[in-house]
Design a protein around this motif. Structure first.
Motif, short mmCIF file in Angstrom:
data_model
loop_
_atom_site.label_atom_id
_atom_site.label_comp_id
_atom_site.label_asym_id
_atom_site.label_seq_id
_atom_site.Cartn_x
_atom_site.Cartn_y
_atom_site.Cartn_z
N LEU A 417 -2.60 49.92 -97.07
CA LEU A 417 -4.04 49.95 -97.36
C LEU A 417 -4.31 49.71 -98.85
CD1 LEU A 417 -7.05 50.77 -96.76
CD2 LEU A 417 -6.34 53.12 -97.27
N ALA A 418 -3.54 50.36 -99.70
CA ALA A 418 -3.76 50.24 -101.14
C ALA A 418 -3.50 48.81 -101.62
CB ALA A 418 -2.85 51.22 -101.89
N SER A 419 -2.45 48.17 -101.09
CA SER A 419 -2.15 46.79 -101.49
C SER A 419 -3.23 45.83 -101.05
CB SER A 419 -0.80 46.36 -100.92
OG SER A 419 0.25 47.11 -101.48
N VAL A 420 -3.73 46.01 -99.83
CA VAL A 420 -4.80 45.14 -99.33
C VAL A 420 -6.09 45.35 -100.14
CG1 VAL A 420 -6.29 44.64 -97.35
CG2 VAL A 420 -3.84 44.96 -97.02
N SER A 421 -6.41 46.62 -100.41
CA SER A 421 -7.61 46.91 -101.21
C SER A 421 -7.48 46.36 -102.62
CB SER A 421 -7.86 48.43 -101.26
OG SER A 421 -8.04 48.97 -99.98
N GLY A 422 -6.32 46.60 -103.23
CA GLY A 422 -6.12 46.17 -104.61
C GLY A 422 -6.16 44.67 -104.78
N SER A 423 -5.68 43.93 -103.78
CA SER A 423 -5.67 42.47 -103.88
C SER A 423 -6.96 41.84 -103.35
CB SER A 423 -4.47 41.90 -103.14
OG SER A 423 -4.49 42.29 -101.77
N GLY A 424 -7.62 42.50 -102.42
CA GLY A 424 -8.80 41.92 -101.79
C GLY A 424 -10.10 42.17 -102.54
N LEU A 425 -10.25 43.37 -103.12
CA LEU A 425 -11.50 43.70 -103.79
C LEU A 425 -11.82 42.79 -104.99
CD1 LEU A 425 -11.52 47.61 -103.62
CD2 LEU A 425 -13.02 46.02 -102.42
N ALA A 441 -11.17 48.83 -110.07
CA ALA A 441 -10.43 50.07 -110.30
C ALA A 441 -11.07 51.29 -109.63
CB ALA A 441 -10.26 50.31 -111.80
N PRO A 442 -12.37 51.59 -109.86
CA PRO A 442 -12.94 52.77 -109.22
C PRO A 442 -13.03 52.67 -107.71
CG PRO A 442 -14.61 51.55 -110.44
CD PRO A 442 -13.31 50.97 -110.80
N PHE A 443 -13.31 51.47 -107.18
CA PHE A 443 -13.42 51.33 -105.74
C PHE A 443 -12.06 51.45 -105.06
CE2 PHE A 443 -17.62 49.71 -106.69
CZ PHE A 443 -18.36 50.16 -105.62
N ILE A 444 -11.00 50.98 -105.71
CA ILE A 444 -9.66 51.14 -105.15
C ILE A 444 -9.30 52.62 -105.08
CG2 ILE A 444 -7.20 50.73 -105.60
CD1 ILE A 444 -8.09 48.01 -106.82
N THR A 445 -9.58 53.35 -106.16
CA THR A 445 -9.31 54.78 -106.17
C THR A 445 -10.05 55.49 -105.06
OG1 THR A 445 -9.03 54.70 -108.57
CG2 THR A 445 -9.41 56.85 -107.60
N THR A 446 -11.32 55.14 -104.88
CA THR A 446 -12.12 55.77 -103.83
C THR A 446 -11.57 55.45 -102.45
OG1 THR A 446 -14.09 55.65 -105.22
CG2 THR A 446 -14.43 55.94 -102.86
N ALA A 447 -11.27 54.18 -102.20
CA ALA A 447 -10.78 53.76 -100.88
C ALA A 447 -9.48 54.47 -100.54
CB ALA A 447 -10.58 52.25 -100.86
N VAL A 448 -8.56 54.53 -101.50
CA VAL A 448 -7.27 55.17 -101.24
C VAL A 448 -7.44 56.66 -101.01
CG1 VAL A 448 -5.03 55.71 -102.25
CG2 VAL A 448 -5.96 53.41 -102.47
N ASP A 449 -8.27 57.31 -101.81
CA ASP A 449 -8.45 58.75 -101.68
C ASP A 449 -9.11 59.13 -100.35
OD1 ASP A 449 -7.30 59.10 -104.09
OD2 ASP A 449 -9.10 59.71 -105.17
N VAL A 450 -10.24 58.49 -100.06
CA VAL A 450 -11.02 58.86 -98.88
C VAL A 450 -10.33 58.40 -97.60
CG1 VAL A 450 -13.23 58.59 -97.71
CG2 VAL A 450 -13.16 58.85 -100.19
N VAL A 451 -10.08 57.10 -97.50
CA VAL A 451 -9.49 56.57 -96.27
C VAL A 451 -8.05 57.04 -96.11
CG1 VAL A 451 -9.01 54.47 -94.96
CG2 VAL A 451 -10.99 54.56 -96.48
N GLY A 452 -7.31 57.15 -97.23
CA GLY A 452 -5.92 57.59 -97.16
C GLY A 452 -5.79 58.98 -96.59
N VAL A 453 -6.62 59.90 -97.05
CA VAL A 453 -6.58 61.27 -96.54
C VAL A 453 -6.95 61.30 -95.06
CG1 VAL A 453 -7.70 63.53 -96.69
CG2 VAL A 453 -6.97 62.36 -98.77
N LEU A 454 -7.95 60.50 -94.67
CA LEU A 454 -8.35 60.44 -93.26
C LEU A 454 -7.20 59.93 -92.39
CD1 LEU A 454 -10.67 60.72 -91.21
CD2 LEU A 454 -11.32 58.37 -91.73
N ILE A 455 -6.54 58.87 -92.84
CA ILE A 455 -5.38 58.33 -92.11
C ILE A 455 -4.27 59.37 -92.02
CG2 ILE A 455 -3.50 56.64 -92.26
CD1 ILE A 455 -5.54 54.68 -93.45
N TYR A 456 -4.02 60.06 -93.12
CA TYR A 456 -2.96 61.07 -93.17
C TYR A 456 -3.17 62.16 -92.14
CZ TYR A 456 -0.05 64.74 -95.33
OH TYR A 456 0.87 65.73 -95.56
N PHE A 457 -4.39 62.68 -92.07
CA PHE A 457 -4.66 63.76 -91.12
C PHE A 457 -4.61 63.26 -89.67
CE2 PHE A 457 -6.42 66.30 -94.66
CZ PHE A 457 -5.81 67.50 -94.37
#
Length: 467
Positions: A417-425, A441-457
């Protein structure tokens, strides 16, 4: 009185600059103006400018007034814009006019961009007609374009002139031109026809006509061209200068390599600041008022603060779904590891893509190719890091196999997810006309934090219920 130590040729340039600054400040503190003046005589103007910038503000004007008039004008052009403005406030009106009137038109235009409009109008009104016209010409073009950074001080030669006549004209106009290594050949209507080097003139027969020895295939730029593209052209063709033409192909100015180096440094600084979520206007960050610094940095931090509240909501919601068992509590302990790793991977991807966009390295690759390549890289990184995280969690931290597998599996998905966000945004924001570096930079941080935690759970809950 303490006598200044003459700069030695055996010391490095950095040591020399530090020595000049230290001794200059010491001499000024003791009121030894003659010693300070003698110290600066053998020093290069750019090094004098740096020494003045590092002095306490109360000493800057004193040091500057020690310079001769001609040297003062040269040194002034090298000073940081904030120091230039500070010195203008210290000088008498006539001193200001003497300096501004004799600056290079392109350097003067950059200074005027930083000054209040009222001050600029007063200065322009009292300049000589020739310099007023040259300045008005540059200020009439859009900011960050070739027209704004060019100098109208160049030597043009008619194609009907002989080599002997051309050399005589160069001798007459050399002091009024910033560059004499390249001579531009025009017709009677000032249309650019070719270019001839000073070397070509020296080795050619005096009776030879310029039209016969000039190079007709000239790389030129238009006044509307973006300054970054100008810099790339000079770099691509290894040129010292580029001629600037208007829409009718009439020669109007020249962009020199020294201006391009300043542009490259400024653009690189802005991009690096933007990657950190900082808004930059090109001024020296460490000489900017702290309240201004805070204002520039707070915007994206507020955005991240607000958006990261979604992360807290997800943790509360998903924690309730997991009933906060002992394993669920252990799951939350790995959240910083996952979001931190994902953020770093996303930052790496965005950095290489943004740099590629700025240097045209991606001109032969489409967005999907770049994103696909980075997605594969993210998957490989996630597989390696996920495997290590699984082993680390199970064998070292003594967590259950369920928790270790949840962490390792989530790390694979988050890395992807982070690689796709970082290269696509960056591509997305550029297509919307926004600055990719500032927005990504800020949108990548947000996407990884919010969506990453959701995926993790979600992954943790699936593993809990099926293992």
């Amino acid at each position: 009185m303490t006598e200044p130590t003459p700069p030695s040729q055996t010391v490095s340039r950095d040591e020399l600059r530090q020595l000049v600054r230290t001794q200059l400040e010491m001499l000024l503190e003791k009121g030894n103006l003659q010693g300070a003046k003698a110290l600066l005589i053998p020093v290069q103007p750019v090094d004098i400018a740096e020494a003045i910038e590092l002095l306490p503000e109360s000493m800057q004007a004193i040091a500057f007034r020690l310079l001769s008039k001609d040297e003062a004008i040269t040194v002034y052009e090298y000073l940081d814009s904030t120091v230039q403005q500070s010195l203008l406030q210290e000088f008498k009106r006539q001193e200001v006019l003497d300096i501004v009137d004799q600056m290079s038109p392109d350097d003067r235009a950059r200074l005027f961009d930083e000054l209040p409009a009222k001050v600029v109008r007063q200065l322009v009104a009292q300049m000589s007609p020739k310099e007023r016209q040259a300045t008005a010409l540059l200020l009439g073009y859009e900011e960050d374009t070739a027209g704004r950074i060019m100098t109208p001080e160049y030597i043009s030669l008619k194609e009907t002139l002989t080599v002997a006549q051309a050399l005589e004209r160069i001798r007459t106009l050399s002091n009024a031109s910033e560059l004499i290594y390249y001579l531009y050949v025009t017709d009677t209507s000032r249309h650019l026809k070719g270019i001839v080097s000073l070397r070509d003139l020296v080795i050619s027969s005096p009776d030879q006509v310029l039209g016969g020895i000039m190079t007709s295939d000239v790389v030129s730029i238009t006044t509307e061209m973006d300054q970054e593209e100008v810099a790339r052209l000079i770099q691509r063709y290894d040129l010292v200068a580029l001629p600037v033409v208007d829409k009718e192909q009439r020669l109007v100015g020249v962009v020199t390599v020294d201006d391009v180096l300043d542009i490259l440094e400024q653009e690189a600084t802005e991009d690096i600041y933007a990657l950190g979520g900082l808004q930059s206007d090109g001024t020296n960050y460490f000489q900017t008022n702290l309240f201004t610094v805070a204002r520039k940095r707070v915007f994206w931090l507020l955005v991240l603060l607000v958006t990261n509240t979604f992360t807290s909501s997800i943790i509360q919601t998903q924690g309730s779904n997991l009933a906060w068992t002992g394993q669920a509590i252990a799951i939350t302990a790995f959240i910083p590891l996952l979001t931190g790793t994902g953020g770093n991977i996303g930052a790496q991807s965005s950095t290489v893509v943004i740099r590629g966009l700025n240097t045209n390295e991606l001109k032969d690759l489409g967005p999907l190719q770049v994103i696909g390549r980075e997605a594969l890289a993210g998957f490989l990184l996630g597989a390696m890091l996920g495997g290590m995280a699984t082993l680390w969690g199970y064998y070292i931290l003594k967590e259950t196999l369920v928790v270790a597998i949840a962490v390792g599996s989530s790390l694979v998905v988050i890395s992807l997810l982070a690689s796709v966000s970082g290269s696509g945004l960056p591509f997305l924001f550029r297509s919307l006309g926004l600055d990719p570096a500032l927005m990504s930079a800020p949108f990548i941080t947000t996407a990884v934090d919010v969506v990453g935690v959701l995926i993790y759970f979600h992954i943790a809950r699936l593993i809990f219920f099926h293992l």
